[in-house]
Motif scaffolding. Structure first.
Motif, PDB file in Angstrom:
ATOM      1  N   CYS A  15       6.136 -31.588   1.646  1.00  0.00           N
ATOM      2  CA  CYS A  15       6.455 -30.711   0.508  1.00  0.00           C
ATOM      3  C   CYS A  15       6.513 -29.232   0.900  1.00  0.00           C
ATOM      4  O   CYS A  15       6.865 -28.390   0.072  1.00  0.00           O
ATOM      5  CB  CYS A  15       5.441 -30.908  -0.615  1.00  0.00           C
ATOM      6  SG  CYS A  15       3.769 -30.321  -0.238  1.00  0.00           S
ATOM      7  N   HIS A  16       6.136 -28.916   2.135  1.00  0.00           N
ATOM      8  CA  HIS A  16       6.197 -27.557   2.685  1.00  0.00           C
ATOM      9  C   HIS A  16       5.235 -26.575   2.023  1.00  0.00           C
ATOM     10  O   HIS A  16       5.424 -25.366   2.123  1.00  0.00           O
ATOM     11  CB  HIS A  16       7.637 -27.011   2.661  1.00  0.00           C
ATOM     12  CG  HIS A  16       8.601 -27.904   3.386  1.00  0.00           C
ATOM     13  ND1 HIS A  16       8.681 -27.951   4.756  1.00  0.00           N
ATOM     14  CD2 HIS A  16       9.467 -28.826   2.927  1.00  0.00           C
ATOM     15  CE1 HIS A  16       9.589 -28.844   5.108  1.00  0.00           C
ATOM     16  NE2 HIS A  16      10.087 -29.395   4.017  1.00  0.00           N
ATOM     17  N   GLU A  17       4.222 -27.073   1.339  1.00  0.00           N
ATOM     18  CA  GLU A  17       3.186 -26.201   0.761  1.00  0.00           C
ATOM     19  C   GLU A  17       2.184 -25.850   1.861  1.00  0.00           C
ATOM     20  O   GLU A  17       1.887 -26.670   2.741  1.00  0.00           O
ATOM     21  CB  GLU A  17       2.443 -26.916  -0.382  1.00  0.00           C
ATOM     22  CG  GLU A  17       3.287 -27.104  -1.632  1.00  0.00           C
ATOM     23  CD  GLU A  17       3.487 -25.806  -2.403  1.00  0.00           C
ATOM     24  OE1 GLU A  17       2.717 -24.839  -2.201  1.00  0.00           O
ATOM     25  OE2 GLU A  17       4.428 -25.770  -3.213  1.00  0.00           O
ATOM     26  N   VAL A  18       1.651 -24.633   1.810  1.00  0.00           N
ATOM     27  CA  VAL A  18       0.602 -24.221   2.743  1.00  0.00           C
ATOM     28  C   VAL A  18      -0.710 -24.814   2.255  1.00  0.00           C
ATOM     29  O   VAL A  18      -1.069 -24.670   1.082  1.00  0.00           O
ATOM     30  CB  VAL A  18       0.502 -22.690   2.820  1.00  0.00           C
ATOM     31  CG1 VAL A  18      -0.654 -22.275   3.721  1.00  0.00           C
ATOM     32  CG2 VAL A  18       1.809 -22.101   3.333  1.00  0.00           C
ATOM     33  N   LEU A  19      -1.414 -25.485   3.156  1.00  0.00           N
ATOM     34  CA  LEU A  19      -2.668 -26.153   2.783  1.00  0.00           C
ATOM     35  C   LEU A  19      -3.791 -25.119   2.726  1.00  0.00           C
ATOM     36  O   LEU A  19      -4.064 -24.448   3.715  1.00  0.00           O
ATOM     37  CB  LEU A  19      -2.994 -27.258   3.781  1.00  0.00           C
ATOM     38  CG  LEU A  19      -1.884 -28.299   3.967  1.00  0.00           C
ATOM     39  CD1 LEU A  19      -2.267 -29.282   5.060  1.00  0.00           C
ATOM     40  CD2 LEU A  19      -1.606 -29.017   2.663  1.00  0.00           C
ATOM     41  N   PRO A  20      -4.452 -25.009   1.597  1.00  0.00           N
ATOM     42  CA  PRO A  20      -5.478 -23.976   1.416  1.00  0.00           C
ATOM     43  C   PRO A  20      -6.858 -24.442   1.866  1.00  0.00           C
ATOM     44  O   PRO A  20      -7.843 -24.245   1.172  1.00  0.00           O
ATOM     45  CB  PRO A  20      -5.438 -23.750  -0.101  1.00  0.00           C
ATOM     46  CG  PRO A  20      -5.139 -25.112  -0.645  1.00  0.00           C
ATOM     47  CD  PRO A  20      -4.202 -25.754   0.354  1.00  0.00           C
ATOM     48  N   PHE A  39      -1.139 -31.387  -2.626  1.00  0.00           N
ATOM     49  CA  PHE A  39      -0.015 -31.086  -3.530  1.00  0.00           C
ATOM     50  C   PHE A  39       0.854 -32.315  -3.800  1.00  0.00           C
ATOM     51  O   PHE A  39       1.127 -32.644  -4.930  1.00  0.00           O
ATOM     52  CB  PHE A  39       0.846 -29.961  -2.946  1.00  0.00           C
ATOM     53  CG  PHE A  39       0.075 -28.684  -2.770  1.00  0.00           C
ATOM     54  CD1 PHE A  39      -0.211 -27.865  -3.848  1.00  0.00           C
ATOM     55  CD2 PHE A  39      -0.389 -28.310  -1.518  1.00  0.00           C
ATOM     56  CE1 PHE A  39      -0.935 -26.700  -3.702  1.00  0.00           C
ATOM     57  CE2 PHE A  39      -1.114 -27.140  -1.345  1.00  0.00           C
ATOM     58  CZ  PHE A  39      -1.396 -26.332  -2.442  1.00  0.00           C
ATOM     59  N   CYS A  40       1.301 -32.981  -2.738  1.00  0.00           N
ATOM     60  CA  CYS A  40       2.218 -34.113  -2.930  1.00  0.00           C
ATOM     61  C   CYS A  40       1.542 -35.469  -2.715  1.00  0.00           C
ATOM     62  O   CYS A  40       2.120 -36.501  -3.036  1.00  0.00           O
ATOM     63  CB  CYS A  40       3.428 -33.980  -2.018  1.00  0.00           C
ATOM     64  SG  CYS A  40       3.081 -34.239  -0.262  1.00  0.00           S
ATOM     65  N   VAL A  80       0.920 -26.367   7.222  1.00  0.00           N
ATOM     66  CA  VAL A  80       1.934 -26.624   6.204  1.00  0.00           C
ATOM     67  C   VAL A  80       2.219 -28.124   6.156  1.00  0.00           C
ATOM     68  O   VAL A  80       2.393 -28.758   7.199  1.00  0.00           O
ATOM     69  CB  VAL A  80       3.237 -25.852   6.529  1.00  0.00           C
ATOM     70  CG1 VAL A  80       4.327 -26.193   5.525  1.00  0.00           C
ATOM     71  CG2 VAL A  80       2.980 -24.363   6.568  1.00  0.00           C
ATOM     72  N   CYS A  81       2.277 -28.680   4.975  1.00  0.00           N
ATOM     73  CA  CYS A  81       2.619 -30.096   4.805  1.00  0.00           C
ATOM     74  C   CYS A  81       4.101 -30.282   5.145  1.00  0.00           C
ATOM     75  O   CYS A  81       4.957 -29.580   4.605  1.00  0.00           O
ATOM     76  CB  CYS A  81       2.347 -30.523   3.366  1.00  0.00           C
ATOM     77  SG  CYS A  81       2.921 -32.197   2.996  1.00  0.00           S
ATOM     78  N   CYS A  97      -2.171 -34.713   1.515  1.00  0.00           N
ATOM     79  CA  CYS A  97      -1.776 -33.405   0.987  1.00  0.00           C
ATOM     80  C   CYS A  97      -2.287 -33.244  -0.453  1.00  0.00           C
ATOM     81  O   CYS A  97      -2.052 -34.122  -1.293  1.00  0.00           O
ATOM     82  CB  CYS A  97      -0.246 -33.294   1.004  1.00  0.00           C
ATOM     83  SG  CYS A  97       0.361 -31.753   0.282  1.00  0.00           S
TER      84      CYS A  97
END
Ligand SMILES: [Zn+2]
Length: 74
Positions: free
Chosen positions: A13-18, A51-52, A9-10, A49
């Motif tokens: 941004c708390h997104e799960v890294l795929p 996402f962010c 998890v980042c 990341c």
């Protein structure tokens, strides 16, 4: 029924890294300071990341796992 999954998890941004996470130790040339205390540097994959865009500086593991991890006990 379900499972509890540990996933990368980042922290920004708390997104799960795929994706798979990896690191590689990088050799650092000796300097006056590093001769006394060697400097360790690592390349982390992914570099940032998806996402962010924040750059990853280190990998942290949970402070405690619900089982005894003998892999690192030598
Ligand atoms: Zn992020």
């Amino acid at each position: 029924m379900a499972d509890i999954l540990f996933g990368p998890v980042c922290s920004n941004c708390h997104e799960v890294l795929p994706c798979d996470i990896d690191y590689e130790e990088v050799r650092v040339e000796s300097t006056a300071v590093s001769v006394i205390e060697p400097i360790k540097r690592y390349n982390i994959t992914p570099y940032s990341c998806p996402f962010c865009g924040e750059k990853f500086m280190r990998i942290e593991m949970p402070t405690r796992l619900p089982y005894r991890n003998t892999i690192f006990e030598i």
